[in-house]
Design a protein around this motif. Structure first.
Motif, PDB file in Angstrom:
ATOM      1  N   ALA A 157       0.834  -1.199   0.000  1.00 57.62           N
ATOM      2  CA  ALA A 157       0.000   0.000   0.000  1.00 57.62           C
ATOM      3  C   ALA A 157       0.871   1.252   0.000  1.00 57.62           C
ATOM      4  O   ALA A 157       1.932   1.291   0.646  1.00 57.62           O
ATOM      5  CB  ALA A 157      -0.908  -0.004   1.220  1.00 57.62           C
ATOM      6  N   ASN A 158       0.431   2.271  -0.720  1.00 59.66           N
ATOM      7  CA  ASN A 158       1.140   3.552  -0.736  1.00 59.66           C
ATOM      8  C   ASN A 158       0.826   4.299   0.547  1.00 59.66           C
ATOM      9  O   ASN A 158      -0.293   4.799   0.728  1.00 59.66           O
ATOM     10  CB  ASN A 158       0.722   4.383  -1.949  1.00 59.66           C
ATOM     11  N   ASP A 159       1.792   4.371   1.455  1.00 58.63           N
ATOM     12  CA  ASP A 159       1.548   5.043   2.732  1.00 58.63           C
ATOM     13  C   ASP A 159       2.585   6.136   3.002  1.00 58.63           C
ATOM     14  O   ASP A 159       2.688   6.642   4.119  1.00 58.63           O
ATOM     15  CB  ASP A 159       1.549   4.045   3.882  1.00 58.63           C
ATOM     16  N   GLY A 160       3.367   6.489   1.977  1.00 56.09           N
ATOM     17  CA  GLY A 160       4.357   7.557   2.142  1.00 56.09           C
ATOM     18  C   GLY A 160       3.731   8.926   1.968  1.00 56.09           C
ATOM     19  O   GLY A 160       2.502   9.084   1.926  1.00 56.09           O
ATOM     20  N   GLU A 161       4.592   9.939   1.868  1.00 60.48           N
ATOM     21  CA  GLU A 161       4.129  11.300   1.684  1.00 60.48           C
ATOM     22  C   GLU A 161       4.488  11.782   0.299  1.00 60.48           C
ATOM     23  O   GLU A 161       5.440  11.304  -0.313  1.00 60.48           O
ATOM     24  CB  GLU A 161       4.759  12.216   2.738  1.00 60.48           C
ATOM     25  N   ALA A 162       3.681  12.735  -0.173  1.00 59.19           N
ATOM     26  CA  ALA A 162       3.955  13.317  -1.480  1.00 59.19           C
ATOM     27  C   ALA A 162       5.207  14.184  -1.414  1.00 59.19           C
ATOM     28  O   ALA A 162       5.417  14.920  -0.450  1.00 59.19           O
ATOM     29  CB  ALA A 162       2.774  14.145  -1.946  1.00 59.19           C
ATOM     30  N   ALA A 163       6.058  14.073  -2.441  1.00 56.32           N
ATOM     31  CA  ALA A 163       7.235  14.937  -2.524  1.00 56.32           C
ATOM     32  C   ALA A 163       6.793  16.369  -2.817  1.00 56.32           C
ATOM     33  O   ALA A 163       5.734  16.599  -3.404  1.00 56.32           O
ATOM     34  CB  ALA A 163       8.172  14.442  -3.616  1.00 56.32           C
ATOM     35  N   THR A 164       7.593  17.317  -2.393  1.00 57.47           N
ATOM     36  CA  THR A 164       7.238  18.724  -2.573  1.00 57.47           C
ATOM     37  C   THR A 164       7.892  19.295  -3.818  1.00 57.47           C
ATOM     38  O   THR A 164       8.941  18.835  -4.260  1.00 57.47           O
ATOM     39  CB  THR A 164       7.670  19.550  -1.354  1.00 57.47           C
ATOM     40  N   GLY A 165       7.269  20.318  -4.366  1.00 60.16           N
ATOM     41  CA  GLY A 165       7.786  20.978  -5.553  1.00 60.16           C
ATOM     42  C   GLY A 165       8.387  22.324  -5.241  1.00 60.16           C
ATOM     43  O   GLY A 165       8.288  22.831  -4.117  1.00 60.16           O
ATOM     44  N   THR A 166       9.027  22.915  -6.218  1.00 58.42           N
ATOM     45  CA  THR A 166       9.581  24.259  -6.121  1.00 58.42           C
ATOM     46  C   THR A 166       9.225  24.993  -7.406  1.00 58.42           C
ATOM     47  O   THR A 166       8.720  24.399  -8.361  1.00 58.42           O
ATOM     48  CB  THR A 166      11.104  24.235  -5.943  1.00 58.42           C
ATOM     49  N   VAL A 167       9.506  26.287  -7.449  1.00 61.44           N
ATOM     50  CA  VAL A 167       9.214  27.051  -8.657  1.00 61.44           C
ATOM     51  C   VAL A 167      10.324  28.058  -8.888  1.00 61.44           C
ATOM     52  O   VAL A 167      10.851  28.651  -7.936  1.00 61.44           O
ATOM     53  CB  VAL A 167       7.845  27.766  -8.558  1.00 61.44           C
ATOM     54  N   VAL A 168      10.709  28.225 -10.149  1.00 65.66           N
ATOM     55  CA  VAL A 168      11.683  29.236 -10.541  1.00 65.66           C
ATOM     56  C   VAL A 168      11.172  29.952 -11.778  1.00 65.66           C
ATOM     57  O   VAL A 168      10.354  29.416 -12.536  1.00 65.66           O
ATOM     58  CB  VAL A 168      13.074  28.625 -10.855  1.00 65.66           C
ATOM     59  N   ILE A 169      11.615  31.195 -11.953  1.00 69.00           N
ATOM     60  CA  ILE A 169      11.462  31.855 -13.243  1.00 69.00           C
ATOM     61  C   ILE A 169      12.483  31.215 -14.170  1.00 69.00           C
ATOM     62  O   ILE A 169      13.667  31.167 -13.855  1.00 69.00           O
ATOM     63  CB  ILE A 169      11.698  33.374 -13.127  1.00 69.00           C
ATOM     64  N   ASN A 170      12.039  30.692 -15.318  1.00 69.55           N
ATOM     65  CA  ASN A 170      12.912  29.890 -16.155  1.00 69.55           C
ATOM     66  C   ASN A 170      13.266  30.554 -17.483  1.00 69.55           C
ATOM     67  O   ASN A 170      14.344  30.331 -18.021  1.00 69.55           O
ATOM     68  CB  ASN A 170      12.256  28.537 -16.425  1.00 69.55           C
ATOM     69  N   GLU A 171      12.353  31.379 -18.029  1.00 67.34           N
ATOM     70  CA  GLU A 171      12.609  32.038 -19.304  1.00 67.34           C
ATOM     71  C   GLU A 171      11.767  33.302 -19.384  1.00 67.34           C
ATOM     72  O   GLU A 171      10.649  33.347 -18.846  1.00 67.34           O
ATOM     73  CB  GLU A 171      12.289  31.110 -20.476  1.00 67.34           C
ATOM     74  N   ILE A 172      12.293  34.330 -20.053  1.00 66.55           N
ATOM     75  CA  ILE A 172      11.629  35.636 -20.125  1.00 66.55           C
ATOM     76  C   ILE A 172      11.709  36.173 -21.542  1.00 66.55           C
ATOM     77  O   ILE A 172      12.792  36.208 -22.135  1.00 66.55           O
ATOM     78  CB  ILE A 172      12.277  36.647 -19.152  1.00 66.55           C
ATOM     79  N   GLU A 173      10.579  36.596 -22.054  1.00 70.59           N
ATOM     80  CA  GLU A 173      10.506  37.312 -23.333  1.00 70.59           C
ATOM     81  C   GLU A 173      10.062  38.740 -23.038  1.00 70.59           C
ATOM     82  O   GLU A 173       8.959  38.970 -22.557  1.00 70.59           O
ATOM     83  CB  GLU A 173       9.507  36.635 -24.269  1.00 70.59           C
ATOM     84  N   SER A 174      10.962  39.711 -23.292  1.00 65.99           N
ATOM     85  CA  SER A 174      10.664  41.106 -22.941  1.00 65.99           C
ATOM     86  C   SER A 174      10.508  41.997 -24.156  1.00 65.99           C
ATOM     87  O   SER A 174      10.274  43.193 -24.015  1.00 65.99           O
ATOM     88  CB  SER A 174      11.791  41.669 -22.058  1.00 65.99           C
ATOM     89  N   SER A 175      10.633  41.433 -25.350  1.00 64.81           N
ATOM     90  CA  SER A 175      10.677  42.276 -26.545  1.00 64.81           C
ATOM     91  C   SER A 175       9.641  41.850 -27.581  1.00 64.81           C
ATOM     92  O   SER A 175       9.921  41.738 -28.761  1.00 64.81           O
ATOM     93  CB  SER A 175      12.082  42.240 -27.166  1.00 64.81           C
ATOM     94  N   GLY A 176       8.412  41.611 -27.101  1.00 64.19           N
ATOM     95  CA  GLY A 176       7.322  41.343 -28.021  1.00 64.19           C
ATOM     96  C   GLY A 176       7.363  39.967 -28.627  1.00 64.19           C
ATOM     97  O   GLY A 176       7.716  39.789 -29.784  1.00 64.19           O
TER      98      GLY A 176
END
Length: 843
Positions: A157-176
């Protein structure tokens, strides 16, 4: 004019593994399972990256046995079809595992597990965009959604805990971009993350119209991308701007990136999800970032770079690889320092096919760092080429082949000529420990007398001199505790009255929250101009150890009447310092008086020698050391919480964990821990010819100091000198007993007054020297040496910037800087160079 806000479902694209999906609220969930099968059989857990085998676990959630004869197991390819043999069954509440030794194929990084009954009807499925760190499993067992787990439960049976996530800004388009500007978020973690209430802003977070809040229910699965479009956040991103992501509290910075001009493509993390930002080879909205293998399109490109002190200094070479003559008048080069002005090529600069033009350091007006970039833009400001390097190379950084190849380290510098490219790429050398001169004092170091027991996370240390009795300050990074000790005439210490127990330094925001964890205090310093205050450097809030919060806190000693003391002023330097890991930020802090720096330090904001009149009210500069970059950054701090970065110094070490300024030798010490063998970088401001800049020499630790995690270091004032030596102190992190250690270092000799002028002479009288030496403890000049623009060495005044080639000044090369006990040779050398006043650190 701002764009009208549109419904989120039409504005935010959620992309998993390169395929887009629109949703409101947002969720990067796995592909939904088919309608529950009447049998009650489900896929319950999947291991796609097993140490020995890949496997799929089935569970029978029904109340009757199920005959699996002829049922099929597949991945995302219908041609891979495993059939259960006749007689295979699964009992109610039981689990059945089939692995790749049975079904005959492996499960991929971006793949699917599917099961079909004997008639070919789908029973259950699960898809993923990347391997799980452990496994994908249903939580709750048998009936819940798939999550990444922290522990595998194969055939159980699955009785463990869910792993946690993180978030980063990964890519940016600033010129249209398409259809406008956008910011891509990515979850590099092991589980889903709830982004409900997170706030995205540009460089004006105080402007409510420039704050976009992600709605309730926005979740981002592991390995998934979330693209937030301009049509939704309703403000454009500028040529010099920032993208900032705040947590749901609206104030905690989760991630950010700033730039000085639009990218020709986009800015993205390299490697994807974790590395530093650089210009991509092409926008990859909602997908993994791309960087290499794409040749530039401009006829004129960056062809070779010298970042570590060439002749006469750092330089960037551009090359016309095209078939036509190109006028590059006004074309600019800039590094990655937002405070640097792009340097233009002079008017009437024309390159015929195959010709070169070199942007010398004297033209650039700044030096290039060990982790830096060079960006070329045409006269209209459009970026046409860029290159980034993570460390100085031994010779130069150049395209191989010329004009359109990838950048690599070369075997010879070919400034203004075709590059010296070997047949195979040359690896960029890793940082190496510099050669260091011996410690200038007794080799013996012993635990301080008195048996003092400290916290086990001690970091910063500073000595405050007073004729009435000196003080030793120390901080604990785990608790934010501030310690105050009285220093006896023999150098031993004891807790000051009222400081038998340390005081806990508090953020202003936690003033009414006694249970708050408080600052991760890594450094401490005092200012002679404000002796009733203490300044603490912190790299994060211990309540949120995964987030940068590089902050200087000022505490008023008059407020330290109880167990806690709340900061009266705070300066958050996070945005202006290089982006580093949350536990590799500010490690040390040291105040230096204006009188020590006027006309000597090169101001990166003006390109001229430091003038305190440009920073009214700042009263000296605060130097902070950043562990990850090993750089030291000078700041003017203002009473209203504003800060201005004035200069950047490169240590030439793998890290800087402690700072201390010795007025008697006019030397800023930057000490590394056991990562560099306890070596210290000694920064000397000003050069032999009187121009602004700095040189760097290196000194080894005393032989008797264990090569351990020493994170604090300070030297006693020269006024405490006894028999030619004075105390030096070290503070070890990670231990409680004997953490504070004491040794000795040579005093700065007192100059003999010059003879008085004989009566009747017409020559100017000789000046009378005051106590203090102008030479510093020994060390060899390294490529960290720095002088004024165009004189042959880099300035080291940009982010992570290098400090050029060897300087010819006496302090760097004569050897007279070795502070030995007072000998005739030392006195002779000091007589030539003694200009410094011995200064007191008033308590």
């Amino acid at each position: 004019m701002q764009a009208q806000r549109t419904p989120l479902a039409a504005a935010v694209a959620l992309i998993i593994g390169g395929s887009a999906a629109l949703a409101a609220p947002l969720s990067a969930s796995a592909a939904p399972s088919p309608t529950a099968h009447a049998s009650g059989v489900v896929i319950n857990e999947v291991e796609s990256n097993g140490d020995t085998t890949d496997w799929i676990e089935l569970a029978n959630t029904g109340d009757a046995p199920v005959d699996l004869s002829g049922w099929a197991v597949k991945d995302n390819d219908d041609a891979r079809d495993f059939r259960f043999p006749a007689g295979t069954s699964i009992q109610p509440g039981a689990y059945l595992v089939v692995d790749d030794t049975q079904f005959g194929f492996g499960l991929g990084k971006e793949d699917q597990a599917r099961i079909f009954d004997a008639s070919g009807a789908p029973v259950d499925a699960h898809s993923w965009a990347q391997h799980a760190d452990v496994s994908y499993a249903r939580l709750p067992d048998g009936v819940g959604d798939f999550v990444q787990t922290t522990t595998s439960s194969k055939a159980a049976a699955n009785d463990g805990e869910a792993a946690t996530g993180t978030v980063v800004i990964n890519e940016i388009e600033s010129s249209g971009g398409t259809p406008g500007d956008w910011v891509e978020l990515f979850n590099p973690g092991a589980g889903a993350i709830d982004l409900s209430g997170y706030v995205l802003t540009d460089n004006s977070p105080e402007d409510e119209t420039h704050r976009f809040m992600l709605p309730e229910g926005t979740t981002l699965q592991a390995g998934a991308y979330l693209v937030v479009e301009e049509a939704d956040f309703a403000f454009g991103l500028g040529g010099g701007d920032s993208a900032m992501l705040f947590a749901a509290d609206g104030t905690t910075v989760v991630d950010e990136h700033s730039w000085t001009q639009h990218a020709a493509t986009s800015y993205g993390r390299s490697p994807n999800g974790s590395g530093a930002f650089t210009e991509t080879s092409e926008p990859t909205k909602g997908a993994e970032n791309l960087f290499t293998g794409v040749a530039p399109t401009s006829p004129v490109v960056i062809n070779e770079v010298e970042s570590n002190g060439g002749t006469p200094g750092d330089w960037v070479e551009v090359y016309n690889r095209g078939a036509d003559t190109v006028d590059i008048s006004g074309w600019t080069v800039v590094d990655d320092n937002a405070g640097h002005t792009p340097a233009p090529a002079p008017a009437a600069t024309v390159l015929a096919p195959g010709e070169f033009f070199v942007y010398e350091e004297s033209l650039l007006g700044f030096g290039l760092g060990s982790g830096d970039s060079a960006t070329l833009a045409d006269a209209a400001g459009t970026i046409v080429d860029t290159t980034t390097w993570i460390d100085h190379v031994e010779v130069s950084w150049a395209r191989c082949a010329d004009g359109d190849g990838d950048f690599r380290a070369t075997t010879a510098s070919t400034k203004g000529a075709l590059n010296a490219c070997s047949d195979a790429p040359v690896e960029t050398p890793v940082p190496t420990a510099p050669e260091a001169e011996p410690w200038n004092g007794s080799p013996e170091v012993t635990p301080i007398a008195g048996g003092i027991t400290l916290g086990e996370d001690m970091s910063g240390l500073d000595y405050q001199y007073s004729p009435e009795g000196s003080t030793l300050w120390a901080v604990d990074n785990g608790t934010g505790n501030l310690y105050r000790f009285d220093v006896a005439s023999d150098g031993s210490v004891s807790p000051a009255a009222g400081w038998e127990a340390p005081k806990r330094v508090r953020f202003q925001a936690d003033a009414d929250n006694p249970s708050a964890a408080g600052p991760d205090a890594e450094g401490v310093t005092v200012s002679a101009d404000q002796p009733e205050s203490v300044y603490v450097g912190s790299e994060r809030d211990n309540a949120d150890k995964s987030t940068n919060k590089n902050t200087i806190l000022k505490v008023n000693l008059g407020d330290a009447t109880g167990a806690d003391v709340v900061a009266t002023t705070e300066w958050d330097l996070t945005a202006s310092l290089p982006q580093v890991g949350a536990n590799t930020g500010i490690e040390a802090i040291e105040w230096v008086a204006d009188s020590e720096l006027e006309g000597k330090l090169l101001d990166e904001n003006t390109g001229a020698p430091y003038d305190s009149a440009n920073y009214p009210g700042a009263d000296g500069l605060f130097f902070v050391a950043v562990e990850e970059t090993a750089g030291v950054y000078a700041y003017a701090l203002f009473d209203d919480g504003r800060a201005a970065r004035v200069a950047t110094l490169e240590s030439g070490l793998g890290g800087v964990m402690a700072l201390d300024y010795d007025e008697s030798t006019q030397t800023l010490w930057g000490m590394c821990d056991n990562g560099c063998g306890g070596t210290s970088a000694l920064f000397h401001f000003g050069t032999a010819d009187g121009s602004a800049g700095y040189t760097v020499t290196h000194v080894a630790r005393p032989a008797g100091l264990p090569d351990t995690n020493n994170e604090g270091f300070t030297i006693a004032a020269n006024e405490t000198c006894i028999d030619g030596t004075r105390a030096a102190y070290w503070l070890e992190d990670g231990v409680q007993t004997d953490a504070l250690k004491q040794g000795s270092i040579a005093c700065a000799p007192i100059e003999t007054p010059a003879p008085t002028q004989p009566p009747g002479t017409t020559e100017p009288p000789g000046s009378t020297e005051t106590p203090g030496a102008t030479v510093a403890p020994g060390g060899t000049t390294t490529p960290g040496a720095s002088t004024v623009p165009g004189d042959g060495a880099a300035h080291g005044n940009g982010p992570d910037s290098a400090a050029g080639g060897a300087d010819g000044g006496a302090l760097a090369t004569t050897g007279a800087e070795h502070l030995v006990l007072v000998t005739l040779a030392a006195l002779a050398a000091l007589a030539l160079g003694g200009l410094a006043l011995t200064r007191r650190r008033d308590a």
